[in-house]
Write an enzyme that holds these catalytic residues in place. Structure first.
Site, short mmCIF file in Angstrom:
data_model
loop_
_atom_site.label_atom_id
_atom_site.label_comp_id
_atom_site.label_asym_id
_atom_site.label_seq_id
_atom_site.Cartn_x
_atom_site.Cartn_y
_atom_site.Cartn_z
N THR A 36 -11.96 78.85 83.90
CA THR A 36 -10.64 79.35 84.50
C THR A 36 -9.95 78.05 84.87
O THR A 36 -8.53 77.97 85.30
CB THR A 36 -10.88 80.19 85.64
OG1 THR A 36 -12.10 79.59 86.28
CG2 THR A 36 -11.44 81.62 85.20
N ASP A 37 -10.67 76.99 84.98
CA ASP A 37 -9.99 75.58 85.95
C ASP A 37 -8.98 75.11 85.10
O ASP A 37 -8.07 74.69 85.57
CB ASP A 37 -11.07 74.73 86.08
CG ASP A 37 -11.95 74.07 85.09
OD1 ASP A 37 -11.74 74.52 83.93
OD2 ASP A 37 -12.58 73.14 85.52
N GLY A 122 -26.70 67.13 78.60
CA GLY A 122 -26.55 68.12 77.58
C GLY A 122 -26.93 69.41 77.80
O GLY A 122 -26.86 70.28 77.15
N SER A 127 -23.53 66.37 83.84
CA SER A 127 -24.11 64.74 83.97
C SER A 127 -22.94 64.09 83.53
O SER A 127 -22.82 62.81 84.34
CB SER A 127 -25.16 64.44 82.85
OG SER A 127 -24.93 64.98 81.73
N GLU A 160 -12.21 61.64 81.64
CA GLU A 160 -12.80 62.54 80.54
C GLU A 160 -11.83 62.99 79.77
O GLU A 160 -11.83 63.03 78.61
CB GLU A 160 -13.60 63.62 81.25
CG GLU A 160 -13.98 64.72 80.57
CD GLU A 160 -15.64 64.81 80.55
OE1 GLU A 160 -16.26 64.13 81.37
OE2 GLU A 160 -16.03 65.12 79.72
N ASP A 172 -15.58 70.31 87.71
CA ASP A 172 -16.86 69.49 87.60
C ASP A 172 -16.86 68.17 88.61
O ASP A 172 -17.60 68.02 89.42
CB ASP A 172 -17.37 68.94 86.04
CG ASP A 172 -17.64 70.22 85.39
OD1 ASP A 172 -17.52 71.11 86.13
OD2 ASP A 172 -17.50 69.95 84.10
N TYR A 222 -14.46 73.66 72.81
CA TYR A 222 -13.90 73.73 74.12
C TYR A 222 -12.30 73.51 73.98
O TYR A 222 -11.55 74.39 74.74
CB TYR A 222 -14.66 72.69 75.16
CG TYR A 222 -13.96 72.53 76.55
CD1 TYR A 222 -14.96 73.32 77.44
CD2 TYR A 222 -12.82 72.25 76.80
CE1 TYR A 222 -14.49 73.38 78.58
CE2 TYR A 222 -12.39 72.11 78.08
CZ TYR A 222 -13.24 72.85 79.21
OH TYR A 222 -12.93 72.64 80.49
C1 GLA Z 1 -16.97 72.68 81.37
C2 GLA Z 1 -15.54 71.62 81.90
C3 GLA Z 1 -15.09 72.21 83.20
C4 GLA Z 1 -15.08 73.92 83.00
C5 GLA Z 1 -16.11 74.46 82.26
C6 GLA Z 1 -16.04 75.79 82.08
O1 GLA Z 1 -17.73 72.18 82.44
O2 GLA Z 1 -15.91 70.36 82.35
O3 GLA Z 1 -13.95 71.71 83.63
O4 GLA Z 1 -13.98 74.14 82.33
O5 GLA Z 1 -16.61 73.74 81.23
O6 GLA Z 1 -15.85 76.67 83.16
#
Ligand code: GLA
Length: 386
Positions: A36-37, A122, A127, A160, A172, A222
């Site tokens: 969702t972020d 991983g 991390s 990132e 994160d 992703y």
């Molecule tokens: C990874 C990404 C986060 C988020 C999650 C899924 O951890 O780094 O920003 O999108 O996947 O919720």
């Protein structure tokens, strides 16, 4: 919980003098609000006791020497002309942070640094965000600057996105920066407003189970999911002028407009829209002390990630299925990006021994892999520890 190695001792023996500071930044587990972020929605993560620690001392030139204890490798680079390294890919987290800090106008000093960590790599416990956050603090201390914790998260996310090439959202890095002991953070990833919500301290535990299947292809899948969400926004915009993010589509509006979206875009958007709603409900029921309702929302989140968002995998599904056969398990779901990594389950304390036993046996039978279990204790965000 593995005991962290003391990075100061390694620093002393490698560089011949004591470090000037040691910083730590935690990994995270997300309790609900997955994928969702980057749609500017809601998340509910907690910082973990697993962390990355960096011992550092500034240098008076523009060189950075970083030794990563877990790889037994050193990477040396200059702050002038920062480029990605293919030979030492782990060092790109440090290079990337230096790159975005310099780009944002901070005057950086070189440093010597030793990195150690207990966040399983991983495993979907972030991390990389912890590494970026610790590197950011190390550069700040080396350079005599201090960045606001929210801005730190924004800059590390940018590292990132731009340097590592993963188009992640802010969750994160945000929780690694701002986590609070014994709490999870309810974060609105659009306004960046957040609220710590206490986690139950007795009667139930949050148990993380690692598939021990390292997540692969995560970056490409992703980025593809993110692009599908952006596509959904484009297709909905003619009906919702000015729409920028899926977070602004309510469930009712989505139901009325979903005919405009082709498959699989329609299922991706459905996950995001319903997941935001689940987070809001989850916070309400948790604050009302209703663990059972919270658990049900966790399990519903997993189903949505498995069937609509399609980021689960047979190993994660096997763990969740096994967990749900144990009486006293309120809910269970994959956590993080998916495609491997970990699940998180809400387990009544009385059911904990049977949980581990039953899940281990069922999982090993189904996959020939051994799972690992960690009882999650929510920790503080990044800090200087020496
Ligand atoms: C990874 C990404 C986060 C988020 C999650 C899924 O951890 O780094 O920003 O999108 O996947 O919720």
């Amino acid at each position: 919980m593995p005991t962290p190695v003391d990075p100061s001792l390694i620093f002393q023996s490698r560089y011949g003098h004591a470090p000037e500071a040691v910083v730590r930044a935690p990994g995270r587990v997300n309790l609900i609000g997955e994928h969702t972020d980057y749609n500017h929605g809601y998340v509910f993560p907690a910082a973990l006791e697993f962390d990355i620690r960096i011992a550092m001392a500034p240098r008076d030139d523009r060189q950075v020497r970083v030794f990563a204890e877990s790889y037994g490798r050193e990477s040396i680079f200059s702050l002038d002309g920062l480029v990605r390294s293919d030979a030492e890919p782990w060092s790109n987290y440090v290079r990337g942070v230096a790159f975005v800090l310099a780009e944002a106008g901070y005057a950086l000093a070189g440093m010597d640094a030793v990195v150690v960590g207990t966040v399983p790599v991983g495993s979907g416990l972030s991390s990389s965000a912890a590494f970026e956050m610790a590197a950011c603090w190390a550069f700040e201390l080396a350079s005599g600057i201090e960045i606001d914790p929210v801005r730190r998260a924004v800059l590390c996310q940018r590292a990132e996105n731009r340097f590592v090439g993963m188009n992640c959202g802010i969750m994160d890095q945000f929780i690694s920066s701002l986590g609070k002991a014994n709490h999870a953070l309810f974060i609105d990833t659009h306004s960046l407003e957040f609220r710590p919500v206490p986690l139950p301290t007795s009667g139930v535990s949050l148990v993380i189970t690692n598939t021990n299947r390292p997540h692969e292809l995560v970056k490409s899948a992703y980025n593809e999911r993110r692009a599908e969400c952006e596509r959904a926004v484009e297709l909905l915009r003619p009906e919702m002028p000015g729409l920028e993010f899926l977070r602004d589509v309510s469930e009712a509006r989505f139901d009325a407009l979903k005919g405009l979206l082709p498959d699989p875009v329609v299922r991706r958007a459905k996950h995001v829209v319903t997941e935001d709603e689940r987070v809001l409900r989850a916070i309400r029921v948790l604050e009302a002390g209703d663990g059972a309702a919270f658990g049900e929302l966790m399990t519903a989140s997993h189903r949505s990630l498995r069937d609509d968002y399609e980021v689960s995998c047979p190993e994660l599904d096997a763990l969740v299925a096994a967990a749900l056969t144990v009486e006293g398990v309120y809910g269970s779901r994959m956590t993080g990006a998916g495609f491997g990594g970990c699940t998180v389950s809400l387990v009544a304390d009385a059911a904990a021994p049977e949980f581990q036993d039953r899940v281990r046996r069922a999982y090993t039978r189904a996959t020939c892999l051994e799972p690992s279990f960690y009882v999650c204790r929510a920790a503080e965000g990044a800090s200087r520890i020496a």
